[in-house]
Design a protein around this motif. Structure first.
Motif, mmCIF file in Angstrom:
data_model
loop_
_atom_site.group_PDB
_atom_site.id
_atom_site.type_symbol
_atom_site.label_atom_id
_atom_site.label_comp_id
_atom_site.label_asym_id
_atom_site.label_seq_id
_atom_site.Cartn_x
_atom_site.Cartn_y
_atom_site.Cartn_z
ATOM 1 N N GLY A 216 0.819 -1.213 0.000
ATOM 2 C CA GLY A 216 0.000 0.000 0.000
ATOM 3 C C GLY A 216 0.853 1.264 0.000
ATOM 4 N N LYS A 217 2.033 1.172 0.569
ATOM 5 C CA LYS A 217 2.933 2.329 0.602
ATOM 6 C C LYS A 217 3.841 2.363 -0.635
ATOM 7 C CE LYS A 217 3.124 3.310 5.474
ATOM 8 N NZ LYS A 217 2.062 2.381 5.873
ATOM 9 N N LEU A 218 4.280 1.160 -1.039
ATOM 10 C CA LEU A 218 5.259 1.064 -2.132
ATOM 11 C C LEU A 218 4.648 1.470 -3.485
ATOM 12 C CD1 LEU A 218 8.209 0.219 -2.529
ATOM 13 C CD2 LEU A 218 7.401 -2.068 -3.127
ATOM 14 N N LEU A 219 3.434 0.958 -3.761
ATOM 15 C CA LEU A 219 2.820 1.225 -5.070
ATOM 16 C C LEU A 219 2.657 2.724 -5.346
ATOM 17 C CD1 LEU A 219 0.005 -1.309 -5.986
ATOM 18 C CD2 LEU A 219 1.985 -0.628 -7.332
ATOM 19 N N PRO A 220 2.031 3.476 -4.424
ATOM 20 C CA PRO A 220 1.884 4.922 -4.679
ATOM 21 C C PRO A 220 3.234 5.615 -4.854
ATOM 22 C CG PRO A 220 0.567 4.267 -2.793
ATOM 23 C CD PRO A 220 1.375 3.080 -3.172
ATOM 24 N N PHE A 221 4.254 5.138 -4.106
ATOM 25 C CA PHE A 221 5.583 5.745 -4.216
ATOM 26 C C PHE A 221 6.135 5.528 -5.629
ATOM 27 C CE2 PHE A 221 10.225 5.221 -3.913
ATOM 28 C CZ PHE A 221 10.571 6.485 -3.472
ATOM 29 N N LEU A 222 5.980 4.285 -6.139
ATOM 30 C CA LEU A 222 6.510 3.971 -7.469
ATOM 31 C C LEU A 222 5.728 4.695 -8.578
ATOM 32 C CD1 LEU A 222 7.115 0.130 -7.019
ATOM 33 C CD2 LEU A 222 8.841 1.945 -7.067
ATOM 34 N N LEU A 223 4.412 4.860 -8.324
ATOM 35 C CA LEU A 223 3.567 5.451 -9.368
ATOM 36 C C LEU A 223 3.580 6.982 -9.348
ATOM 37 C CD1 LEU A 223 0.523 3.011 -9.136
ATOM 38 C CD2 LEU A 223 2.142 3.206 -11.031
ATOM 39 N N LYS A 224 4.119 7.549 -8.284
ATOM 40 C CA LYS A 224 4.062 9.006 -8.095
ATOM 41 C C LYS A 224 4.468 9.819 -9.344
ATOM 42 C CE LYS A 224 5.153 12.557 -4.809
ATOM 43 N NZ LYS A 224 5.746 12.968 -3.583
ATOM 44 N N PRO A 225 5.575 9.445 -10.025
ATOM 45 C CA PRO A 225 5.975 10.253 -11.181
ATOM 46 C C PRO A 225 4.932 10.279 -12.294
ATOM 47 C CG PRO A 225 7.694 8.683 -10.571
ATOM 48 C CD PRO A 225 6.500 8.352 -9.744
ATOM 49 N N PHE A 226 4.059 9.255 -12.335
ATOM 50 C CA PHE A 226 3.078 9.171 -13.428
ATOM 51 C C PHE A 226 1.726 9.773 -13.032
ATOM 52 C CE2 PHE A 226 5.960 5.542 -13.445
ATOM 53 C CZ PHE A 226 6.640 5.800 -14.636
ATOM 54 N N PHE A 227 1.577 10.075 -11.759
ATOM 55 C CA PHE A 227 0.289 10.538 -11.257
ATOM 56 C C PHE A 227 0.253 12.063 -11.161
ATOM 57 C CE2 PHE A 227 -1.652 6.687 -8.797
ATOM 58 C CZ PHE A 227 -1.597 5.941 -9.950
ATOM 59 N N ARG A 228 -0.970 12.587 -11.049
ATOM 60 C CA ARG A 228 -1.146 14.024 -10.848
ATOM 61 C C ARG A 228 -0.772 14.420 -9.427
ATOM 62 N NH1 ARG A 228 -6.996 15.095 -13.834
ATOM 63 N NH2 ARG A 228 -6.275 14.222 -15.792
ATOM 64 N N THR A 229 -0.434 15.680 -9.255
ATOM 65 C CA THR A 229 -0.235 16.192 -7.901
ATOM 66 C C THR A 229 -1.624 16.407 -7.277
ATOM 67 O OG1 THR A 229 -0.373 18.482 -8.609
ATOM 68 C CG2 THR A 229 1.834 17.455 -8.642
ATOM 69 N N PRO A 230 -1.708 16.482 -5.942
ATOM 70 C CA PRO A 230 -3.003 16.762 -5.313
ATOM 71 C C PRO A 230 -3.623 18.070 -5.836
ATOM 72 C CG PRO A 230 -1.453 15.992 -3.674
ATOM 73 C CD PRO A 230 -0.660 16.151 -4.945
ATOM 74 N N GLU A 231 -2.796 19.063 -6.118
ATOM 75 C CA GLU A 231 -3.324 20.347 -6.625
ATOM 76 C C GLU A 231 -3.993 20.127 -7.987
ATOM 77 O OE1 GLU A 231 -0.286 19.960 -5.207
ATOM 78 O OE2 GLU A 231 -0.922 20.972 -3.352
ATOM 79 N N GLN A 232 -3.338 19.322 -8.839
ATOM 80 C CA GLN A 232 -3.954 19.017 -10.149
ATOM 81 C C GLN A 232 -5.211 18.168 -9.937
ATOM 82 O OE1 GLN A 232 -0.425 17.172 -11.751
ATOM 83 N NE2 GLN A 232 0.097 18.967 -12.972
ATOM 84 N N GLY A 233 -5.143 17.266 -8.934
ATOM 85 C CA GLY A 233 -6.289 16.394 -8.656
ATOM 86 C C GLY A 233 -7.498 17.164 -8.130
ATOM 87 N N ALA A 234 -7.243 18.321 -7.527
ATOM 88 C CA ALA A 234 -8.347 19.125 -6.963
ATOM 89 C C ALA A 234 -8.988 20.042 -7.997
ATOM 90 C CB ALA A 234 -7.829 19.953 -5.787
ATOM 91 N N GLU A 235 -8.413 20.092 -9.206
ATOM 92 C CA GLU A 235 -8.890 21.090 -10.181
ATOM 93 C C GLU A 235 -10.362 20.917 -10.542
ATOM 94 O OE1 GLU A 235 -6.103 20.963 -13.430
ATOM 95 O OE2 GLU A 235 -4.584 22.085 -12.291
ATOM 96 N N THR A 236 -10.791 19.669 -10.712
ATOM 97 C CA THR A 236 -12.197 19.476 -11.142
ATOM 98 C C THR A 236 -13.164 19.731 -9.977
ATOM 99 O OG1 THR A 236 -11.480 17.948 -12.852
ATOM 100 C CG2 THR A 236 -13.797 17.903 -12.312
ATOM 101 N N SER A 237 -12.752 19.347 -8.744
ATOM 102 C CA SER A 237 -13.601 19.673 -7.576
ATOM 103 C C SER A 237 -13.775 21.198 -7.492
ATOM 104 C CB SER A 237 -12.942 19.195 -6.275
ATOM 105 O OG SER A 237 -12.836 17.798 -6.254
ATOM 106 N N LEU A 238 -12.671 21.912 -7.651
ATOM 107 C CA LEU A 238 -12.732 23.384 -7.535
ATOM 108 C C LEU A 238 -13.514 23.985 -8.702
ATOM 109 C CD1 LEU A 238 -9.135 24.073 -6.169
ATOM 110 C CD2 LEU A 238 -11.297 24.488 -4.972
ATOM 111 N N TYR A 239 -13.378 23.396 -9.866
ATOM 112 C CA TYR A 239 -14.149 23.873 -11.030
ATOM 113 C C TYR A 239 -15.649 23.765 -10.740
ATOM 114 C CZ TYR A 239 -16.141 23.792 -15.741
ATOM 115 O OH TYR A 239 -16.919 24.022 -16.847
ATOM 116 N N LEU A 240 -16.070 22.597 -10.231
ATOM 117 C CA LEU A 240 -17.505 22.416 -9.938
ATOM 118 C C LEU A 240 -17.963 23.358 -8.826
ATOM 119 C CD1 LEU A 240 -17.899 18.517 -10.143
ATOM 120 C CD2 LEU A 240 -18.530 20.233 -11.838
ATOM 121 N N ALA A 241 -17.049 23.666 -7.902
ATOM 122 C CA ALA A 241 -17.403 24.550 -6.781
ATOM 123 C C ALA A 241 -17.439 26.016 -7.204
ATOM 124 C CB ALA A 241 -16.388 24.372 -5.652
#
Ligand SMILES: NC(=O)c1ccc[n+]([C@@H]2O[C@H](COP(=O)([O-])OP(=O)(O)OC[C@H]3O[C@@H](n4cnc5c(N)ncnc54)[C@H](OP(=O)(O)O)[C@@H]3O)[C@@H](O)[C@H]2O)c1
Length: 286
Positions: A216-241
């Motif tokens: 559970g800890k290792l996978l997110p660490f390995l995938l981090k470079p391919f994933f969005r940052t939390p700020e990018q992940g919040a963009e659609t929530s903020l758009y709807l808000a």
């Protein structure tokens, strides 16, 4: 994405799951825009530290409500605390979520993923509807996930996942639940000037699932470079808000700040109505 943002001064917002990941970035985005924010967190220390961090950017004090959203008694207490505050509620964002690789039961004897990811959205929202209705125009946003495509139905006969426990199936169903809940609630709110929408934030590098042992800890660490940052992940929530032009848009599903057509099983309004009835029974909602 550039869009006309509405003025959030005097707009009272309530956000769950603010201590980490997408929720934390969403909280920051809301206070920077002038909103009056209340957060629901299960861990008092984390919540207090976040209030201090957010308050440095906020025009109005940020309020903390401590509640474990896997417990229906806690959800009822949190809703009562908000209602007792006497504040209006213009924006509710149901964001808190979990992924569990093994089956766990809540204090109410309900499978934890379904309880936190779906029933908590359902119960908290319903308990707050009187103040949301009074405060209209208002928006309700449910953070769902593209993981709803892992399944083809809710499996209404085994919502407690007492049969075989498969992580992706259970998580996918809980997120399909968010979409079906959004559709049913949107219909019920149609004449009340309350919009209800949901979203997929993308694949985001957060703490989601990191409580599940070493993998559970290792996978997110390995995938981090391919994933969005939390700020990018919040963009659609903020758009709807925040997007000015969405004041009358309801019952939709978004990703990358754009409406996305749902698979047929996520448009199943008969299943949405049935899920509502079962959720009301499971939460003792009249
Ligand atoms: N990350 C992704 O790629 C992704 C993709 C699609 C959808 N999502 C959805 O996005 C939402 C936010 O997830 P995230 O990725 O930002 O994960 P995260 O970093 O793990 O954040 C989850 C938040 O929910 C809170 N939470 C979990 N269980 C709770 C409980 N029982 N009571 C109260 N709060 C609880 C956590 O509190 P603590 O800090 O106390 O743990 C945390 O604040 C979830 O609904 C998730 O399903 C995420």
């Amino acid at each position: 994405m550039k869009y006309q943002q509405r003025d959030m001064t005097g707009q009272c917002c309530l956000l769950t799951g603010a201590t980490s990941g997408i929720g934390k970035a969403t909280a920051m985005g809301l206070v920077k825009q002038g909103a009056s924010l209340t957060i629901i967190c299960r861990n008092r220390e984390k919540g207090e530290a976040l209030v201090t961090e957010l308050s440095a950017q906020a025009c109005e004090p940020v309020t903390l409500i401590v509640a474990d959203l896997s417990s229906q008694a806690d959800i009822r207490r949190a809703a009562a605390q908000y209602l007792d505050s006497g504040k209006p509620l213009h924006l509710l964002i149901n964001n808190a979520g979990v992924v569990n690789t093994t089956r766990k039961e809540t204090v109410d004897g309900i499978e934890d993923t379904f309880a936190v990811n779906h029933l908590a959205y359902f119960l908290l929202t319903n308990l707050l509807l009187p103040i949301i209705e009074e405060s209209a125009p208002a928006r309700i946003i449910n953070v769902a996930s593209g993981a709803y495509t892992f399944v083809k139905n809710m499996g209404l006969d085994d919502l407690n996942a007492k049969g075989s426990y498969k992580t992706f199936k259970v998580y996918g169903r809980s997120k399909l639940g968010n979409i079906l809940f959004t559709r049913e609630l949107s219909k019920r709110m149609r004449s009340k000037n309350i919009t209800v929408n949901c979203l997929h934030p993308g694949a985001v590098s957060t703490s989601l699932g990191t409580q599940n042992g070493i993998m559970g800890k290792l996978l997110p660490f390995l995938l981090k470079p391919f994933f969005r940052t939390p700020e990018q992940g919040a963009e659609t929530s903020l758009y709807l808000a925040l997007a000015d032009q969405l004041g009358n848009t309801s019952g939709r599903y978004y990703s990358n700040c754009k409406e996305v057509k749902l698979k047929s099983w996520a448009q199943d309004d008969a299943e949405a109505a049935e899920l509502w009835q079962i959720s009301a029974q499971m939460t003792g909602l009249k």
